[in-house]
Design a protein around this motif. Structure first.
Motif, PDB file in Angstrom:
ATOM      1  N   LEU A   1       0.911  -1.310  -0.484  1.00  0.00           N
ATOM      2  CA  LEU A   1       0.018  -0.174  -0.224  1.00  0.00           C
ATOM      3  C   LEU A   1       1.382   1.577   0.008  1.00  0.00           C
ATOM      4  O   LEU A   1       0.411   2.056  -0.724  1.00  0.00           O
ATOM      5  CB  LEU A   1      -0.469   0.345   1.343  1.00  0.00           C
ATOM      6  CG  LEU A   1      -1.513   1.226   1.574  1.00  0.00           C
ATOM      7  CD1 LEU A   1      -2.883   1.400   0.664  1.00  0.00           C
ATOM      8  CD2 LEU A   1      -2.362   1.258   2.756  1.00  0.00           C
ATOM      9  N   VAL A   2       2.150   1.256   1.095  1.00  0.00           N
ATOM     10  CA  VAL A   2       2.752   2.236   0.762  1.00  0.00           C
ATOM     11  C   VAL A   2       3.725   2.694  -0.817  1.00  0.00           C
ATOM     12  O   VAL A   2       3.925   3.146  -0.851  1.00  0.00           O
ATOM     13  CB  VAL A   2       3.773   2.431   2.149  1.00  0.00           C
ATOM     14  CG1 VAL A   2       4.512   3.406   2.239  1.00  0.00           C
ATOM     15  CG2 VAL A   2       3.481   2.621   3.717  1.00  0.00           C
TER      16      VAL A   2
ATOM     17  N   ALA B   1       3.053   1.401  -2.840  1.00  0.00           N
ATOM     18  CA  ALA B   1       2.223   1.777  -4.141  1.00  0.00           C
ATOM     19  C   ALA B   1       1.510   3.172  -4.219  1.00  0.00           C
ATOM     20  O   ALA B   1       2.058   4.306  -5.293  1.00  0.00           O
ATOM     21  CB  ALA B   1       0.630   1.316  -4.739  1.00  0.00           C
ATOM     22  N   LEU B   2       1.572   4.265  -3.723  1.00  0.00           N
ATOM     23  CA  LEU B   2       1.338   5.685  -3.285  1.00  0.00           C
ATOM     24  C   LEU B   2       2.222   5.976  -4.148  1.00  0.00           C
ATOM     25  O   LEU B   2       2.132   6.874  -4.294  1.00  0.00           O
ATOM     26  CB  LEU B   2       0.860   6.122  -1.856  1.00  0.00           C
ATOM     27  CG  LEU B   2      -0.737   5.156  -1.142  1.00  0.00           C
ATOM     28  CD1 LEU B   2      -0.870   5.744  -0.051  1.00  0.00           C
ATOM     29  CD2 LEU B   2      -1.839   5.734  -2.441  1.00  0.00           C
ATOM     30  N   LEU B   3       3.590   5.641  -3.900  1.00  0.00           N
ATOM     31  CA  LEU B   3       4.955   6.428  -3.832  1.00  0.00           C
ATOM     32  C   LEU B   3       5.231   6.173  -5.031  1.00  0.00           C
ATOM     33  O   LEU B   3       5.321   7.504  -6.094  1.00  0.00           O
ATOM     34  CB  LEU B   3       6.207   5.738  -3.080  1.00  0.00           C
ATOM     35  CG  LEU B   3       7.482   6.650  -3.240  1.00  0.00           C
ATOM     36  CD1 LEU B   3       7.511   7.667  -2.534  1.00  0.00           C
ATOM     37  CD2 LEU B   3       8.253   5.385  -2.545  1.00  0.00           C
TER      38      LEU B   3
ATOM     39  N   LEU C   1       3.063   6.176  -7.263  1.00  0.00           N
ATOM     40  CA  LEU C   1       1.675   6.905  -8.007  1.00  0.00           C
ATOM     41  C   LEU C   1       1.785   8.820  -8.581  1.00  0.00           C
ATOM     42  O   LEU C   1       1.538   9.022  -9.283  1.00  0.00           O
ATOM     43  CB  LEU C   1       0.159   6.746  -7.283  1.00  0.00           C
ATOM     44  CG  LEU C   1      -0.215   5.005  -7.981  1.00  0.00           C
ATOM     45  CD1 LEU C   1      -1.814   5.355  -7.291  1.00  0.00           C
ATOM     46  CD2 LEU C   1      -0.194   4.617  -9.520  1.00  0.00           C
ATOM     47  N   VAL C   2       2.670   8.668  -8.004  1.00  0.00           N
ATOM     48  CA  VAL C   2       2.888  10.029  -7.491  1.00  0.00           C
ATOM     49  C   VAL C   2       4.005  10.564  -8.262  1.00  0.00           C
ATOM     50  O   VAL C   2       5.470   9.331  -8.412  1.00  0.00           O
ATOM     51  CB  VAL C   2       3.584  10.454  -6.378  1.00  0.00           C
ATOM     52  CG1 VAL C   2       3.974  11.801  -5.969  1.00  0.00           C
ATOM     53  CG2 VAL C   2       2.873   9.896  -4.889  1.00  0.00           C
TER      54      VAL C   2
ATOM     55  N   TRP D   1       3.162  -0.063 -13.011  1.00  0.00           N
ATOM     56  CA  TRP D   1       2.533   1.418 -13.499  1.00  0.00           C
ATOM     57  C   TRP D   1       3.250   1.477 -14.768  1.00  0.00           C
ATOM     58  O   TRP D   1       2.897   1.872 -15.832  1.00  0.00           O
ATOM     59  CB  TRP D   1       3.141   2.061 -12.388  1.00  0.00           C
ATOM     60  CG  TRP D   1       2.668   3.511 -12.487  1.00  0.00           C
ATOM     61  CD1 TRP D   1       3.609   4.444 -11.930  1.00  0.00           C
ATOM     62  CD2 TRP D   1       1.618   3.974 -13.027  1.00  0.00           C
ATOM     63  NE1 TRP D   1       3.259   5.476 -12.563  1.00  0.00           N
ATOM     64  CE2 TRP D   1       2.248   5.333 -12.592  1.00  0.00           C
ATOM     65  CE3 TRP D   1       0.315   3.789 -12.724  1.00  0.00           C
ATOM     66  CZ2 TRP D   1       0.931   6.362 -13.004  1.00  0.00           C
ATOM     67  CZ3 TRP D   1      -0.541   5.319 -13.136  1.00  0.00           C
ATOM     68  CH2 TRP D   1       0.108   5.997 -13.711  1.00  0.00           C
TER      69      TRP D   1
END
Length: 216
Positions: free
Chosen positions: A12-13, A15-17, A19-20, A170
């Motif tokens: 989760l962490v 994935a957030l990083l 996508l930025v 991604w």
């Protein structure tokens, strides 16, 4: 914490990083828009190999040494800044340099050469390895997601592999999407604008990294 819980939380962490939008996105998009698809995928592959290397280093404690030694961190940071500035300036020069294709042919097809897959891989790998913030990210997160009974090196490589898998999905999606637009934008003029924009982004990143090193 079980292995499944650790992987899920870290994913989760990560994935957030991922996508930025950042340096990795800029490099892959530029390669995808100005070169063949395999070169862009190779650039993404180099970035992921660099992540694996940082993950192994974090698991072995090497990044802890880097974080503890201000001098080592500053040297690596300045080396990364110099590489980003050199790459950015090179792209800016290429973007503003006149070529035979500019003589009344701004809308004509761009040359098919582009970046080779090997060069793309090397660029992605070196850019990632010279970014100490990747190592610091692993140093800060991997210990928080350790699983009971799993050796630190194995856990570090597992979590780095999860990060790489997310990044690969991604970046591959970006490559496929942007390369589909490539034929519609296949002109020397467009390629030069891509070089100018990407070069400017890399120079800004390089200046930012250099300033962060001075603040240490």
């Amino acid at each position: 914490m079980s292995v499944h819980e650790a992987v899920a939380g870290f994913a989760l962490v990560a994935a957030l990083l991922t996508l930025v939008p950042g340096l990795d996105t800029a490099l892959v998009l530029r390669t995808s828009l100005t070169s063949r698809r395999r070169s862009a995928l190779a650039t993404a592959g180099g970035i992921q190999v660099g992540c694996l290397a940082w993950g192994a280093a974090a698991a072995l404690g090497a990044t802890a040494v880097l974080a503890a030694s201000q001098t080592a961190y500053r040297v690596l940071t300045l080396a990364g800044a110099a590489y980003l500035l050199w790459t950015g300036v090179r792209l800016l020069v290429a973007g503003f340099r006149k070529t035979p294709h500019d003589d009344g042919a701004h809308a004509g097809p761009r040359p098919a050469a582009g970046v080779s897959a090997g060069r793309g891989f090397t660029t992605g790998l070196v850019t990632n390895l010279l970014n100490p913030k990747v190592g610091v990210f692993y140093l800060a997160t991997i210990p928080q997601f350790s699983a009971v009974g799993v050796p630190p090196l194995a856990m570090g490589l597992l979590l780095a592999g999860v990060h790489c898998a997310i990044g690969a999905v991604w970046l591959s999606a970006l490559v496929i999407g942007s390369s589909a637009l490539g034929p519609r934008m296949a002109s020397t003029s467009f390629a030069r604008w891509v070089d100018r924009v990407t070069g400017g982004v890399l120079v800004l990143f390089g200046v930012r990294v250099a300033l962060s090193a001075r603040a240490l």
